[in-house]
Design a protein around this motif. Structure first.
Motif, PDB file in Angstrom:
ATOM      1  N   UNK A   1       3.169 -39.978  -6.906  1.00 48.73           N
ATOM      2  CA  UNK A   1       2.990 -39.992  -8.353  1.00 48.73           C
ATOM      3  C   UNK A   1       2.536 -38.576  -8.717  1.00 48.73           C
ATOM      4  N   UNK A   2       3.029 -38.055  -9.855  1.00 50.34           N
ATOM      5  CA  UNK A   2       2.676 -36.662 -10.179  1.00 50.34           C
ATOM      6  C   UNK A   2       2.201 -36.535 -11.615  1.00 50.34           C
ATOM      7  N   UNK A   3       1.323 -35.597 -11.808  1.00 51.02           N
ATOM      8  CA  UNK A   3       0.891 -35.248 -13.156  1.00 51.02           C
ATOM      9  C   UNK A   3       1.983 -34.363 -13.754  1.00 51.02           C
ATOM     10  N   UNK A   4       2.203 -34.496 -15.051  1.00 49.13           N
ATOM     11  CA  UNK A   4       3.210 -33.672 -15.721  1.00 49.13           C
ATOM     12  C   UNK A   4       2.960 -32.191 -15.410  1.00 49.13           C
ATOM     13  N   UNK A   5       4.018 -31.446 -15.167  1.00 52.05           N
ATOM     14  CA  UNK A   5       3.859 -29.998 -14.932  1.00 52.05           C
ATOM     15  C   UNK A   5       3.686 -29.628 -13.472  1.00 52.05           C
ATOM     16  N   UNK A   6       3.507 -30.628 -12.608  1.00 44.79           N
ATOM     17  CA  UNK A   6       3.362 -30.328 -11.171  1.00 44.79           C
ATOM     18  C   UNK A   6       4.650 -29.673 -10.663  1.00 44.79           C
ATOM     19  N   UNK A   7       4.512 -28.687  -9.755  1.00 43.77           N
ATOM     20  CA  UNK A   7       5.718 -28.126  -9.133  1.00 43.77           C
ATOM     21  C   UNK A   7       5.764 -28.545  -7.662  1.00 43.77           C
ATOM     22  N   UNK A   8       6.980 -28.798  -7.217  1.00 45.24           N
ATOM     23  CA  UNK A   8       7.173 -29.226  -5.820  1.00 45.24           C
ATOM     24  C   UNK A   8       8.235 -28.347  -5.181  1.00 45.24           C
ATOM     25  N   UNK A   9       8.086 -28.067  -3.905  1.00 41.30           N
ATOM     26  CA  UNK A   9       9.117 -27.267  -3.251  1.00 41.30           C
ATOM     27  C   UNK A   9       8.834 -27.042  -1.783  1.00 41.30           C
ATOM     28  N   UNK A  10       9.886 -26.607  -1.106  1.00 40.66           N
ATOM     29  CA  UNK A  10       9.786 -26.276   0.322  1.00 40.66           C
ATOM     30  C   UNK A  10      10.186 -24.807   0.477  1.00 40.66           C
ATOM     31  N   UNK A  11       9.232 -23.879   0.317  1.00 41.84           N
ATOM     32  CA  UNK A  11       9.598 -22.459   0.328  1.00 41.84           C
ATOM     33  C   UNK A  11       9.701 -21.845   1.729  1.00 41.84           C
ATOM     34  N   UNK A  12       9.705 -22.655   2.778  1.00 41.94           N
ATOM     35  CA  UNK A  12       9.650 -22.120   4.147  1.00 41.94           C
ATOM     36  C   UNK A  12      10.715 -21.071   4.444  1.00 41.94           C
TER      37      UNK A  12
ATOM     38  N   UNK B   1      14.492 -22.482  -1.336  1.00 39.75           N
ATOM     39  CA  UNK B   1      13.028 -22.522  -1.442  1.00 39.75           C
ATOM     40  C   UNK B   1      12.604 -22.781  -2.881  1.00 39.75           C
ATOM     41  N   UNK B   2      13.517 -23.392  -3.671  1.00 42.11           N
ATOM     42  CA  UNK B   2      13.263 -23.569  -5.115  1.00 42.11           C
ATOM     43  C   UNK B   2      12.037 -24.442  -5.369  1.00 42.11           C
ATOM     44  N   UNK B   3      11.385 -24.146  -6.473  1.00 42.22           N
ATOM     45  CA  UNK B   3      10.275 -25.001  -6.924  1.00 42.22           C
ATOM     46  C   UNK B   3      10.790 -25.826  -8.084  1.00 42.22           C
ATOM     47  N   UNK B   4      10.624 -27.118  -8.004  1.00 42.45           N
ATOM     48  CA  UNK B   4      11.104 -27.940  -9.118  1.00 42.45           C
ATOM     49  C   UNK B   4       9.919 -28.585  -9.817  1.00 42.45           C
ATOM     50  N   UNK B   5      10.131 -28.869 -11.092  1.00 43.08           N
ATOM     51  CA  UNK B   5       9.075 -29.502 -11.885  1.00 43.08           C
ATOM     52  C   UNK B   5       9.083 -31.010 -11.676  1.00 43.08           C
ATOM     53  N   UNK B   6       7.944 -31.637 -11.990  1.00 43.16           N
ATOM     54  CA  UNK B   6       7.783 -33.076 -11.760  1.00 43.16           C
ATOM     55  C   UNK B   6       8.853 -33.908 -12.451  1.00 43.16           C
ATOM     56  N   UNK B   7       9.285 -33.482 -13.672  1.00 46.97           N
ATOM     57  CA  UNK B   7      10.270 -34.326 -14.365  1.00 46.97           C
ATOM     58  C   UNK B   7      11.599 -34.348 -13.605  1.00 46.97           C
ATOM     59  N   UNK B   8      11.974 -33.206 -13.005  1.00 43.66           N
ATOM     60  CA  UNK B   8      13.203 -33.185 -12.210  1.00 43.66           C
ATOM     61  C   UNK B   8      12.999 -33.998 -10.921  1.00 43.66           C
TER      62      UNK B   8
END
Ligand code: NAD
Length: 682
Positions: A113-124, A155-162
């Motif tokens: 579960x994520x708060x709005x605006x959270x960014x997620x990604x695997x930049x390895x 390594x993209x960072x995506x936002x919680x809505x995506x």
């Protein structure tokens, strides 16, 4: 102090990661998580758990320093295995950023579960490795192979809505993250929902091939990108435990590779850029309006960079036609951004409302920072600075974008030289990351602090240079180009040198670059320096001969290469090779064949030598800034680390020996640098 805090909300265990500032994954964090999950499993009063980050973020990455040493147990895969084999559901509550190992941990839980605006990604991959704790096996099970290849390989960072749309998180909430996570956890009591139990959705082979090709092209075919694709594809055919074990082995071998080491070096070098800003007590001046003088290539690009960062911008040029061309350039750029779907029409409207243009100098009086980008001519600059000084308000800062001219001399034309400094952007200024901040003799600390803060807001990489001819980047680049010209005279041809360096990883070889930017720029500079040149020093006349023959590069259809009309694709011109042969003959040089290794080695040694000179002359204060400059402004391959990294890998003795040999090959005028300061700084 434990990095993991635990409390119980009735029957649910709340596990809070408390490792400020970014809650980086570390040995203590992993051990704390493992202990908590083991305790959850055996405590009969507990039914579920929530893992959440303390402070402003979830786990925003790993402790990258750890990657340079043997990894300490427990490793993250073990923690995730414990969550998966725990009989009770574990919910991950995300806010701020969930990156790298943080994201992999979340994928190991039963729900996210994520708060709005959270960014997620695997930049390895940007650090030369692949996700090593299941990212390449669990993500495709959730979102499919093609999308996983795209996200992992960029390594993209995506936002919680995506992430919600893709099915990575099951809920996005505006507030009360923990309360909502507890509700979710309670709704799952008695169940498990492990990603490992899902089969990766089948994809069409053509779709996978196309996603792979795209990723390889964008990722310059680097080994970690190839491996990431291979691992993601494994998730289609291999049992998860086999896929995880292969992934871990690949991660471990890439982690100790020299490319990954070089990329870590770049990462830490870039982090050091703002050190002066964070360590100094000097307050930066607040900027809201920027005036840019000169609406040419650079002026319009600088205006766009400032508009993109949210500043109000006024663009001024004394020539009406030049001003309207500059304004058109800005407008066309934004139109193309809208057409490319990069920015919305509403955003453009807002942005252009902050943009004005003028030929009336009185209008610059409201600007907090005035950046000059007029012709590269000291007389013109002196006149322009006198004018700026007349109209600027007292508190305004004044910067020059000159490439080579003496900014101290320019500052002396103003009433208060302490507010004058250099802001050397690179072309195209709205895109290139590098910016040199030139500290002149009388520049105030506040001006430098403001320059750093300004660069940060523009999203640039600022390096601080003393006011010295060519500053940092152009000085190293000039030495590099000179060395390549020496090699032309000794036996190589432009295409051979360009190919050797492009194969090494440079975005373009030096002669292709010269053709692109125009041979007349360097020609003008050589002419201006001709009177002061030591006639005993080695001087290669080939570029002058090309210019005299009207071969100024792509814009004239010919330079080092030949360009068909209306085309940017180059071909070898035998006339150029004859000119080069005759230049060698004229100097009595017997041409010989140069190997690719020799070409690359001479270029690298030259760059290291110039870096060492810049350090001992105090032009640059942090040696690693030269690496940042070359990678972000000159197409140097990031995965090779840069001159100081290469020097440190080579060791001082071998380097000094190499420089002796380079001096012999280069001839009169080549000065061997003292490398002591360079090695002390490593
Ligand atoms: P340009 O010729 O494209 O533009 C210069 C502009 O300055 C012209 O529009 C001209 O009308 C205007 N101008 C000239 N005198 C003026 C005056 N007295 N008052 C107001 N406007 C005046 O040049 P450019 O390539 O944009 O370069 C500008 C500066 O940036 C130079 O100092 C150059 O060395 C530096 N620079 C250029 C690059 C590059 O790649 N082009 C890169 C970094 C720095």
């Amino acid at each position: 102090m434990s990095k993991i805090k635990i409390h119980h909300d009735a029957d649910v265990m709340v596990i809070t990661v408390d490792n400020p500032p970014i809650n980086a994954g570390s040995t203590e964090v992993r051990q704390g998580l493992l202990d908590a999950i083991n305790a959850l499993d055996v405590d009969r009063k507990l039914t579920a758990a929530v893992i959440i980050g303390g402070g402003t973020t979830f786990i925003a990455g790993s402790d990258i320093k750890e990657f340079s040493q043997p990894l300490m147990e427990p490793h993250l895969p073990l923690v995730i295995a414990a969550i998966e084999s725990c009989s009770k559901p574990v919910v991950c509550a995300l806010h701020g950023a969930a990156l790298g190992g943080g994201f992999e941990l979340a994928l190991g839980c039963d729900a996210r579960i994520a708060l709005e605006g959270t960014v997620l990604g695997l930049p390895e991959v940007t650090l030369g490795i692949i996700p090593g704790a299941g990212g390449t096996q669990r993500l495709p099970r959730l979102i499919g192979v093609e999308k996983s290849i795209e996200l992992i390989c960029t390594g993209a960072r995506i936002k919680a809505d995506l992430a919600l749309q893709l099915g990575i998180v099951s809920q996005v909430v505006k507030t009360d993250l923990l309360a909502n996570a507890l509700v979710l956890a309670r709704s799952m009591i008695g169940t498990k929902n492990r990603i490992r139990d899902i089969a990766t959705p089948i994809s069409a082979p053509e779709a996978i091939a196309s996603a792979s090709q795209k990723a390889l092209k964008a990722g310059k075919n680097r080994p970690q990108v190839q491996k990431a694709i291979e691992m993601v594809c494994n998730s289609l055919v291999l049992p998860i435990d086999e896929g995880l074990s292969i992934e871990r082995n690949v991660f471990q071998s890439l982690r100790v590779s020299s490319e990954a080491k070089a990329l870590r070096h770049q990462f830490f070098s870039e982090r050091k850029l703002f050190k002066a800003l964070s360590e100094s007590d000097t307050k930066a001046i607040e900027l809201s309006q920027i005036a840019v003088i000169g609406a040419g290539t650079m002026g319009s690009g600088i205006a766009m960079a400032c508009l993109n960062a949210g500043y109000a911008v006024i663009l001024l040029d004394q020539h009406e036609a030049a001003l309207s061309n500059g304004v058109k350039r800005v407008e066309q750029y934004y139109e193309s951004r809208v057409q490319g779907g990069k920015i919305s029409p509403a955003q453009i409207c807002e942005l252009l409302q902050r943009f004005s243009h003028a030929s009336n100098w009185e209008l610059i009086a409201s600007a907090d920072l005035i950046i000059e980008a007029v012709f590269e001519d000291i007389e013109v600059k002196h006149e322009v600075f006198k004018k700026i000084d007349r109209y600027a308000k007292d508190g305004a800062l004044l910067a020059s974008n000159t490439s080579y001219l003496d900014i101290d001399a320019i500052a002396e034309k103003t009433k208060n030289p302490s507010r004058v400094f250099g802001l050397h952007f690179f072309s195209p200024a709205q895109i290139m990351k590098l910016i040199e901040i030139i500290r002149c003799k009388k520049t105030s600390p506040a001006a430098i602090a403001t320059g750093l803060g300004f660069a940060k807001r523009l999203g640039k990489m600022p390096i601080i240079s003393a006011n010295s001819f060519g500053f940092i980047g152009n000085r190293i680049y000039a030495a590099y180009r000179r060395q390549c010209e020496f090699m032309l005279e000794e036996g190589a041809y432009p295409e051979q040198i360009d190919k050797a360096l492009e194969d090494y990883g440079f975005a373009m070889g030096p002669f292709a670059v010269a053709d692109l930017s125009g041979l007349d720029i360097a020609w003008g500079m050589r002419k201006s320096l001709a009177a002061s040149r030591n006639p005993a020093h080695r001087y290669v006349g080939i570029p002058d001969s090309l210019c005299l023959a009207g071969r100024l590069g792509r814009k004239t259809g010919a330079g080092y290469y030949l360009y068909a009309e209306g085309s940017n694709s180059k071909s070898i011109d035998p006339i150029v090779n004859e000119m080069i042969d005759s230049a060698s003959r004229a100097k009595g040089l017997t041409r010989r064949s140069l190997s690719t290794d020799e070409i690359v080695e001479r270029v690298l040694l030259t760059m290291i030598n110039e870096t060492a000179h810049l350090l001992s002359e105090n032009v640059v204060t942090q040696a690693s800034d030269c690496d940042v400059a070359l990678v972000n402004g000159y197409g140097f391959p990031r995965w090779q680390g840069g001159p100081t990294f290469i020097a440190s890998e080579m060791g001082q003795e071998k380097l000094d020996q190499g420089l002796q040999e380079l001096a012999l090959a280069s001839g009169p005028g080549f000065v061997i640098a003292n490398t002591d300061m360079l090695f002390k700084s490593l």
